[in-house]
Write an enzyme that holds these catalytic residues in place. Sequence first.
Site, PDB file in Angstrom:
ATOM      1  CB  CYS A 158      -1.413   1.004   9.163  1.00 25.01           C
ATOM      2  SG  CYS A 158       0.081   1.989   8.896  1.00 25.01           S
ATOM      3  CG  ASP A 183       2.652  -7.425  -2.437  1.00 23.41           C
ATOM      4  OD1 ASP A 183       2.238  -7.434  -3.613  1.00 23.41           O
ATOM      5  OD2 ASP A 183       2.069  -7.993  -1.506  1.00 23.41           O
ATOM      6  CD  GLU A 221       3.330   1.564  11.273  1.00 22.49           C
ATOM      7  OE1 GLU A 221       2.680   1.778  10.227  1.00 22.49           O
ATOM      8  OE2 GLU A 221       4.185   2.331  11.724  1.00 22.49           O
ATOM      9  CG  LEU A 222       1.701  -5.630  13.808  1.00 25.17           C
ATOM     10  CD1 LEU A 222       1.487  -6.711  14.862  1.00 25.17           C
ATOM     11  CD2 LEU A 222       2.323  -6.223  12.547  1.00 25.17           C
ATOM     12  CG  ASN A 227      -0.280  -0.072   2.524  1.00 24.15           C
ATOM     13  OD1 ASN A 227       0.745  -0.739   2.677  1.00 24.15           O
ATOM     14  ND2 ASN A 227      -0.823   0.602   3.514  1.00 24.15           N
TER      15      ASN A 227
END
Length: 537
Positions: A302, A198, A268-269, A173
């Site tokens: 996030c 990714d 960092e979730l 993202n």
Amino acid sequence: MAHEHADLHDPETDPLATYVLEPDDVRPLLGRVVAAAGHATAASIAPFTGAPIAAVPLTTPADLPDAARRARAAQRLWAARPVAERAAVLLRVHDLLLERQSDVLDLVQVETGKARGHAWEELGEVANAARYYALRARRLLAPRAVRGLWGPFSRGRVLRHPLGVVAVLTPWNYPLSLGLGDALPALVAGNAVLLRADPQTALTLLWCAELLEDAGLPADLLQVVVGGPDVGMALLEHVDHAGFTGSTRSGRVVAQRAGELGVPVTLELGGKNAMYVAEDVDVEAAAEGAVRACFGSAGQLCASVERIYVREEVRDEFVAALVRRTTALRLGSGLDYRADMGSLVGPAQLARVVEHVEDAVGHGATVLTGGEQRPDLGPYFYEPTVLTDVPPEARAHREETFGPVVAVYPVASDDEAVAAMNDSDLGLVAAVWTRSTARGTALAARVRAGAVSVNDTHQLLWGSVGAPLGGVGASGHGRRHGREGLWETTWTQSVVAQRGVHGSRGLGMRQVHELGSDVWPRALTRLLRLERALRLP
């Protein structure tokens, strides 16, 4: 009730070819992937159209040992260079990013589907961080003097050393912010970086690798590996530290494996981030801030706000302003600055957003604006959506949607607002809006979140590079940005030296112990009491 949103789509002037990259432009970038010839590839898809962008080579676990070996060889030479030389590379990265911004903004938009203004926010954040670390690294990494046990007769120094090879596991993202942005402090600290991209946004990170080379970074210090969870997990076996940004579920898997290997990790979730609107606000300013906080990058970040708690005194006025501003957002896919919001990244993300909204409505929620797919704009467009009356049993009440959806709830007091904001196992970021900065700062300190902005959005938090960012609880641990973000990829060494040991007239632990076993404890007791009386640290 859903409203029709403005859009900028014109099939005749916005053809599919706009988002097809020329093979000659892509081929040199793809050649930078750490992957053996003949490996499998993954087709990245343009969110604006659903058409393929490129066949990206995939790294396998078997490719990693050689990449790590080359990284370690390069890192030893890099760490031996003065910090000032390493920092000079970051300053050149800053300059080249701004000079070449058009090229990379095109890539970010084509791969992520976000509006160009949101893509520029990434670029600006990385340039800002590059300058910060270039100008601060020498001081932040310098040896620090500490007082020894014997005052003037002993002295200590705390040294910082690079950990070695650092893995940066980057999601799709925010490839610039969470890829290049996290690599820069690790590099200036003297580490090598294995950057896991990714497949969806690999081209952006491969472009960044080329940029770093042009800025003077030696070969093999930053290598791009491309793949999914298998490659990310395999990387942990070859590095000395890992930084992971992603979902809470995936982060726990990474943390478990890292713990087994003894590799420190920064996580960092997820976030179900909240915003509080007090009764004394300028309603229009708060509504404008909420739109930016909720719908940046189509809510796929996030730090996006998904819960807004509004004082009952201004609820109706605020909601009306929020709906009006949300409805006026321009949706579009152009590689220019006309659109206010772009597309979701793909079918899985669209399905999650649709499911959350439909589930909320099924449980009694009301759609004030949005709530519709927009296939006329592209396959994964979804209108920015404002909900009310979302009950606790709805998925959107507690689960992270990661899309352009926000729920508004009334509250009667500051205490009720703080309690509602803290009613989550996630604690990443939050926002407080009030005319009184002192009140806002005091409320922010009561919110269980790693970072809180007062009268602004996550943009203020990201732009304040000296302030560390990270989560608490299920939102992770460790920090990016600030000195803490730099120190995450270093280890400390304490060196304490005692003077006057050699010779009979010295004063040190040897001489003290020679006083006899019944004397030296009393002598040290007196010394400790004296230091306490003098308030010596």
